[in-house]
Scaffold this motif. Sequence first.
Motif, PDB file in Angstrom:
ATOM      1  N   VAL A  45       0.830  -1.201   0.000  1.00 22.82           N
ATOM      2  CA  VAL A  45       0.000   0.000   0.000  1.00 22.82           C
ATOM      3  C   VAL A  45       0.868   1.255   0.000  1.00 22.82           C
ATOM      4  O   VAL A  45       2.089   1.173   0.150  1.00 22.82           O
ATOM      5  CB  VAL A  45      -0.947   0.010   1.229  1.00 22.82           C
ATOM      6  CG1 VAL A  45      -1.847  -1.226   1.216  1.00 22.82           C
ATOM      7  CG2 VAL A  45      -0.160   0.073   2.545  1.00 22.82           C
ATOM      8  N   ARG A  46       0.214   2.413  -0.139  1.00 20.42           N
ATOM      9  CA  ARG A  46       0.976   3.661  -0.124  1.00 20.42           C
ATOM     10  C   ARG A  46       1.453   3.997   1.270  1.00 20.42           C
ATOM     11  O   ARG A  46       2.613   4.384   1.462  1.00 20.42           O
ATOM     12  CB  ARG A  46       0.127   4.818  -0.664  1.00 20.42           C
ATOM     13  CG  ARG A  46       0.895   6.138  -0.660  1.00 20.42           C
ATOM     14  CD  ARG A  46       0.030   7.318  -1.089  1.00 20.42           C
ATOM     15  NE  ARG A  46       0.807   8.560  -1.001  1.00 20.42           N
ATOM     16  CZ  ARG A  46       0.944   9.264   0.123  1.00 20.42           C
ATOM     17  NH1 ARG A  46       0.358   8.858   1.256  1.00 20.42           N
ATOM     18  NH2 ARG A  46       1.682  10.374   0.118  1.00 20.42           N
TER      19      ARG A  46
ATOM     20  N   ASP B 100       0.780  12.665   7.100  1.00 18.57           N
ATOM     21  CA  ASP B 100       0.990  11.648   6.067  1.00 18.57           C
ATOM     22  C   ASP B 100       2.296  10.905   6.368  1.00 18.57           C
ATOM     23  O   ASP B 100       3.361  11.527   6.448  1.00 18.57           O
ATOM     24  CB  ASP B 100       1.080  12.332   4.702  1.00 18.57           C
ATOM     25  CG  ASP B 100       1.187  11.365   3.545  1.00 18.57           C
ATOM     26  OD1 ASP B 100       1.777  10.269   3.715  1.00 18.57           O
ATOM     27  OD2 ASP B 100       0.688  11.693   2.461  1.00 18.57           O
ATOM     28  N   PRO B 101       2.251   9.580   6.531  1.00 23.41           N
ATOM     29  CA  PRO B 101       3.488   8.853   6.847  1.00 23.41           C
ATOM     30  C   PRO B 101       4.569   8.968   5.776  1.00 23.41           C
ATOM     31  O   PRO B 101       5.756   8.849   6.080  1.00 23.41           O
ATOM     32  CB  PRO B 101       3.006   7.393   6.971  1.00 23.41           C
ATOM     33  CG  PRO B 101       1.569   7.494   7.327  1.00 23.41           C
ATOM     34  CD  PRO B 101       1.072   8.692   6.576  1.00 23.41           C
ATOM     35  N   VAL B 102       4.169   9.192   4.531  1.00 20.14           N
ATOM     36  CA  VAL B 102       5.135   9.234   3.435  1.00 20.14           C
ATOM     37  C   VAL B 102       5.830  10.582   3.356  1.00 20.14           C
ATOM     38  O   VAL B 102       7.063  10.676   3.263  1.00 20.14           O
ATOM     39  CB  VAL B 102       4.457   8.902   2.096  1.00 20.14           C
ATOM     40  CG1 VAL B 102       5.446   9.049   0.933  1.00 20.14           C
ATOM     41  CG2 VAL B 102       3.879   7.487   2.126  1.00 20.14           C
ATOM     42  N   THR B 103       5.052  11.660   3.413  1.00 19.02           N
ATOM     43  CA  THR B 103       5.629  12.995   3.268  1.00 19.02           C
ATOM     44  C   THR B 103       6.028  13.616   4.602  1.00 19.02           C
ATOM     45  O   THR B 103       6.861  14.522   4.635  1.00 19.02           O
ATOM     46  CB  THR B 103       4.630  13.930   2.577  1.00 19.02           C
ATOM     47  OG1 THR B 103       3.497  14.130   3.448  1.00 19.02           O
ATOM     48  CG2 THR B 103       4.167  13.344   1.247  1.00 19.02           C
ATOM     49  N   GLY B 104       5.380  13.155   5.678  1.00 21.44           N
ATOM     50  CA  GLY B 104       5.607  13.765   6.980  1.00 21.44           C
ATOM     51  C   GLY B 104       4.874  15.070   7.173  1.00 21.44           C
ATOM     52  O   GLY B 104       5.045  15.737   8.199  1.00 21.44           O
TER      53      GLY B 104
ATOM     54  N   LYS C 113       9.439   2.918   5.221  1.00 18.16           N
ATOM     55  CA  LYS C 113       9.344   4.380   5.231  1.00 18.16           C
ATOM     56  C   LYS C 113       7.914   4.883   5.119  1.00 18.16           C
ATOM     57  O   LYS C 113       7.700   6.099   5.084  1.00 18.16           O
ATOM     58  CB  LYS C 113      10.164   4.945   4.060  1.00 18.16           C
ATOM     59  CG  LYS C 113      11.622   4.511   4.044  1.00 18.16           C
ATOM     60  CD  LYS C 113      12.372   5.015   5.259  1.00 18.16           C
ATOM     61  CE  LYS C 113      13.868   4.686   5.172  1.00 18.16           C
ATOM     62  NZ  LYS C 113      14.608   5.113   6.374  1.00 18.16           N
ATOM     63  N   ASN C 114       6.946   3.983   5.076  1.00 17.44           N
ATOM     64  CA  ASN C 114       5.561   4.417   4.859  1.00 17.44           C
ATOM     65  C   ASN C 114       4.626   4.027   5.992  1.00 17.44           C
ATOM     66  O   ASN C 114       3.411   3.960   5.814  1.00 17.44           O
ATOM     67  CB  ASN C 114       5.029   3.881   3.529  1.00 17.44           C
ATOM     68  CG  ASN C 114       4.937   2.359   3.512  1.00 17.44           C
ATOM     69  OD1 ASN C 114       5.630   1.683   4.281  1.00 17.44           O
ATOM     70  ND2 ASN C 114       4.120   1.812   2.628  1.00 17.44           N
ATOM     71  N   VAL C 115       5.179   3.739   7.177  1.00 16.96           N
ATOM     72  CA  VAL C 115       4.379   3.416   8.353  1.00 16.96           C
ATOM     73  C   VAL C 115       4.652   4.462   9.429  1.00 16.96           C
ATOM     74  O   VAL C 115       5.806   4.766   9.734  1.00 16.96           O
ATOM     75  CB  VAL C 115       4.698   2.003   8.891  1.00 16.96           C
ATOM     76  CG1 VAL C 115       3.936   1.740  10.187  1.00 16.96           C
ATOM     77  CG2 VAL C 115       4.366   0.947   7.850  1.00 16.96           C
ATOM     78  N   ARG C 116       3.580   4.974  10.006  1.00 14.65           N
ATOM     79  CA  ARG C 116       3.707   5.943  11.099  1.00 14.65           C
ATOM     80  C   ARG C 116       2.994   5.388  12.325  1.00 14.65           C
ATOM     81  O   ARG C 116       1.822   5.019  12.269  1.00 14.65           O
ATOM     82  CB  ARG C 116       3.104   7.290  10.704  1.00 14.65           C
ATOM     83  CG  ARG C 116       3.182   8.352  11.804  1.00 14.65           C
ATOM     84  CD  ARG C 116       2.759   9.713  11.279  1.00 14.65           C
ATOM     85  NE  ARG C 116       2.748  10.697  12.362  1.00 14.65           N
ATOM     86  CZ  ARG C 116       1.658  11.065  13.031  1.00 14.65           C
ATOM     87  NH1 ARG C 116       0.480  10.570  12.698  1.00 14.65           N
ATOM     88  NH2 ARG C 116       1.730  11.952  13.999  1.00 14.65           N
TER      89      ARG C 116
END
Length: 247
Positions: free
Chosen positions: A66-67, A120-124, A100-103
């Motif tokens: 997933v994203r 957003d976990p991807v962009t922060g 890098k895509n999990v927060r």
Amino acid sequence: MTTANTTRFNAEALSWDTNPSVQLATALAHKAYLARLPPPPTLSTYNVLDLGCGTGLLSLALAPSVRSVTAVDAAEGMIAALESKLSSSSPDNNTAGTVKNVRAVHALLTDPSDPCLATDPVTGHPQQGRRFDLVVSHLVLHHIPSLLPLFQTIHGCLAPGGRVMVTDFEDFGPDARKFHPEGKMDGVERHGVERGAMRALLEGAGFVDVKVETAFEMAKQVETEPGSGVVGPVVVFPFLICEGRRV
């Protein structure tokens, strides 16, 4: 989730992943989710909310498909364990520095507009009114005192067309109680979930296209006698997957 639950899960966080039943149930749930979700490239665009994520076993399993995954849990110890996995300074696990895509978020979520979900976990970067394509939750429902408010919150967390998928063991009769040892009943609100009740709950929370079906079965050793602390007999526990869509 009650204080009894958070106290228990904080205490068990460091050893949680060493439980074979936890690992197996999560792997089987992950397989059940993927079988019901669209394949890439559609799935690759999904932003997922994992409620009651624990140490992140399901979140990390879903992450490559997933994203993004926003992983939320009310137990601080569980979130600390997940953050350790996500940290590049934790060399004793295979996920260190690679996801890098999990927060990870420590929160008891009751409001779809809670600011804890905005990043957003991807962009922060924060996104006002952020909503999700999919909400998942595994082995959490039997710990929640009142399920309708939970599903109303989930409904509010979804973007239009978004889906909920939750898995938990089924209340199939008296043997369902054996899923937990008697010494770990604190915070257990029900011994599994019932098909008809789950359908009614999802529909009552506003979901359409509701489905409640057996996702998988899992054999688990249980206590020889209630409260004995000695495990031996094997009981096969059916797990339900409960799905719905927000209009």
